[in-house]
Design a protein around this motif. Structure first.
Motif, PDB file in Angstrom:
ATOM      1  N   HIS A  22       0.811  -1.225   0.000  1.00  0.00           N
ATOM      2  CA  HIS A  22       0.000   0.000   0.000  1.00  0.00           C
ATOM      3  C   HIS A  22       0.843   1.273   0.000  1.00  0.00           C
ATOM      4  O   HIS A  22       2.046   1.232   0.207  1.00  0.00           O
ATOM      5  CB  HIS A  22      -0.957  -0.008   1.194  1.00  0.00           C
ATOM      6  N   SER A  73       4.497  -4.162   4.073  1.00  0.00           N
ATOM      7  CA  SER A  73       4.269  -3.938   2.637  1.00  0.00           C
ATOM      8  C   SER A  73       5.558  -4.088   1.832  1.00  0.00           C
ATOM      9  O   SER A  73       5.570  -4.686   0.743  1.00  0.00           O
ATOM     10  CB  SER A  73       3.676  -2.545   2.391  1.00  0.00           C
ATOM     11  N   HIS A  87      -2.710  -5.224   1.181  1.00  0.00           N
ATOM     12  CA  HIS A  87      -3.847  -4.290   1.073  1.00  0.00           C
ATOM     13  C   HIS A  87      -4.771  -4.796  -0.033  1.00  0.00           C
ATOM     14  O   HIS A  87      -4.363  -5.586  -0.888  1.00  0.00           O
ATOM     15  CB  HIS A  87      -3.400  -2.863   0.762  1.00  0.00           C
ATOM     16  N   GLN A 144      -6.123   2.782  -0.818  1.00  0.00           N
ATOM     17  CA  GLN A 144      -4.786   2.590  -0.243  1.00  0.00           C
ATOM     18  C   GLN A 144      -3.760   2.204  -1.303  1.00  0.00           C
ATOM     19  O   GLN A 144      -2.577   2.064  -1.007  1.00  0.00           O
ATOM     20  CB  GLN A 144      -4.847   1.495   0.826  1.00  0.00           C
ATOM     21  N   ALA A 145      -4.247   2.012  -2.534  1.00  0.00           N
ATOM     22  CA  ALA A 145      -3.370   1.454  -3.572  1.00  0.00           C
ATOM     23  C   ALA A 145      -2.727   2.548  -4.425  1.00  0.00           C
ATOM     24  O   ALA A 145      -3.123   3.716  -4.367  1.00  0.00           O
ATOM     25  CB  ALA A 145      -4.184   0.518  -4.463  1.00  0.00           C
ATOM     26  N   ASP A 148      -3.352 -10.892   1.089  1.00  0.00           N
ATOM     27  CA  ASP A 148      -3.597  -9.874   2.129  1.00  0.00           C
ATOM     28  C   ASP A 148      -4.059 -10.484   3.447  1.00  0.00           C
ATOM     29  O   ASP A 148      -4.420 -11.664   3.524  1.00  0.00           O
ATOM     30  CB  ASP A 148      -4.630  -8.865   1.598  1.00  0.00           C
ATOM     31  N   LYS A 198      -3.916   5.370   6.753  1.00  0.00           N
ATOM     32  CA  LYS A 198      -4.942   4.707   5.950  1.00  0.00           C
ATOM     33  C   LYS A 198      -6.108   5.677   5.771  1.00  0.00           C
ATOM     34  O   LYS A 198      -6.443   6.415   6.697  1.00  0.00           O
ATOM     35  CB  LYS A 198      -5.444   3.433   6.639  1.00  0.00           C
TER      36      LYS A 198
END
Ligand code: MN
Ligand code: MN
Length: 310
Positions: A10, A17, A76, A81-82, A96, A206
């Protein structure tokens, strides 16, 4: 366009991540698939500590993907969030450990979501299922990520699988004292002393879109909550500045004392009534004092989502 499949976590990437992206891309390459690890933002102080410890390079920075780009999402599954451009990209896999957040795809995909404390635990499982042996450095990355996401197994999100695989990974990585290494990593990662106020308020942030407005939730881990308290007034101002810039309607910051196992939730903006519905009565100064709360995913987001849904 990148010909290889992008593997990325993310935005505002945390250690999980980054370590998931690096290791899952490694696994894919071992399996003969063309994949490249990427990151959707700046490497944090904690993650840099981890990369240095295992002599690994940070993945390639990709903030926007082109239409048709093949992409694997790790850690994610929500569009907000991408990386930018995701809506026109081709998602081939999602790996995820978060709630599902309403993403839809044009084509079928491989999807693996498990309620684990860390996505890196799932990456370790996938390596084993696929018969890929992880070299010590990758094992070290995954152990670090699990220690980070679970606050060395203190977070209520921690499962037996996280703990068991983490300790096996630490052994593969040749880490002699896993706990000492993990606490050192968390201490180095604490942004409270090394980052600007604005950076702290965006740390591992987030975003959630509710009908009442956009809510952002950032988190900073501290080892000394009393000392962190001195920064509260300045942090509240920085949260208010985010609201004034219209980055969020409600900007939250979890100041989580890992040692005392308590979160002080600071916030600015509107929807105070909804927050009280979610978290109970606020303290006199407006913040929420939350003993035993360490996990945003398990202890903040669910009551927040319920309260905003009315
Ligand atoms: Mn994460
Ligand atoms: Mn994670």
């Amino acid at each position: 366009m990148e010909n290889r499949t992008i593997v990325t976590g993310h935005k505002n990437p945390d250690t999980d991540s980054i370590c998931c992206a690096l290791t899952y891309a490694y696994i894919k390459n071992q399996l003969g698939e063309n994949a490249v690890a990427c990151r959707a933002g700046k490497v944090s102080a904690e993650t840099q500590y981890v990369l240095d410890a295992f002599k690994m390079e940070a993945p390639k920075l990709v903030e926007k993907v082109e239409a048709g780009q093949k992409i694997i999402l790790v850690d994610h599954n929500e569009a907000a969030q991408a990386v930018d451009g995701l809506e026109a990209a081709t998602i081939t896999e999602i790996i995820d450990h978060h709630r599902l957040g309403g993403l839809s795809t044009a084509a079928p995909l491989y999807m693996r979501v498990e309620p684990l404390g860390c996505c890196s635990t799932l990456i370790c499982k996938l390596a084993r299922e696929n018969g890929v042996t992880l070299p010590p450095a990758y094992a070290g990355l995954l152990f670090s990520a699990i220690s980070s996401d679970t606050l060395y197994f203190k977070s209520p999100t921690t499962t037996e699988t996280d703990r068991k695989l983490a300790l096996e990974l630490a052994e593969t990585a040749g880490i002699k004292d896993p706990k000492a290494y993990a606490l050192d990593m968390l201490q180095h990662g604490s942004a409270i002393n090394s980052s600007t106020l604005d950076e702290i308020c965006h740390g591992d942030m987030k975003e959630f879109d509710f009908p009442q407005g956009k809510v952002t939730v950032a988190q900073v881990n501290v080892m000394d909550g009393e000392k962190a308290r001195e920064k509260w007034p300045a942090l509240k101002k920085a949260l208010q500045a985010m609201v004034d810039r219209k980055e969020a309607d409600t900007a939250l910051l979890m100041v989580t004392d890992i040692m005392a196992e308590v979160t002080e939730l600071l916030w600015a903006g509107k929807n105070g009534d909804v927050l009280e519905k979610a978290f109970g009565k606020a303290e006199a100064d407006g913040h929420f004092h939350m003993p035993k709360v360490l996990s945003r995913k398990k202890q903040i987001v669910p009551p927040l989502t319920d309260a905003f849904k009315g």
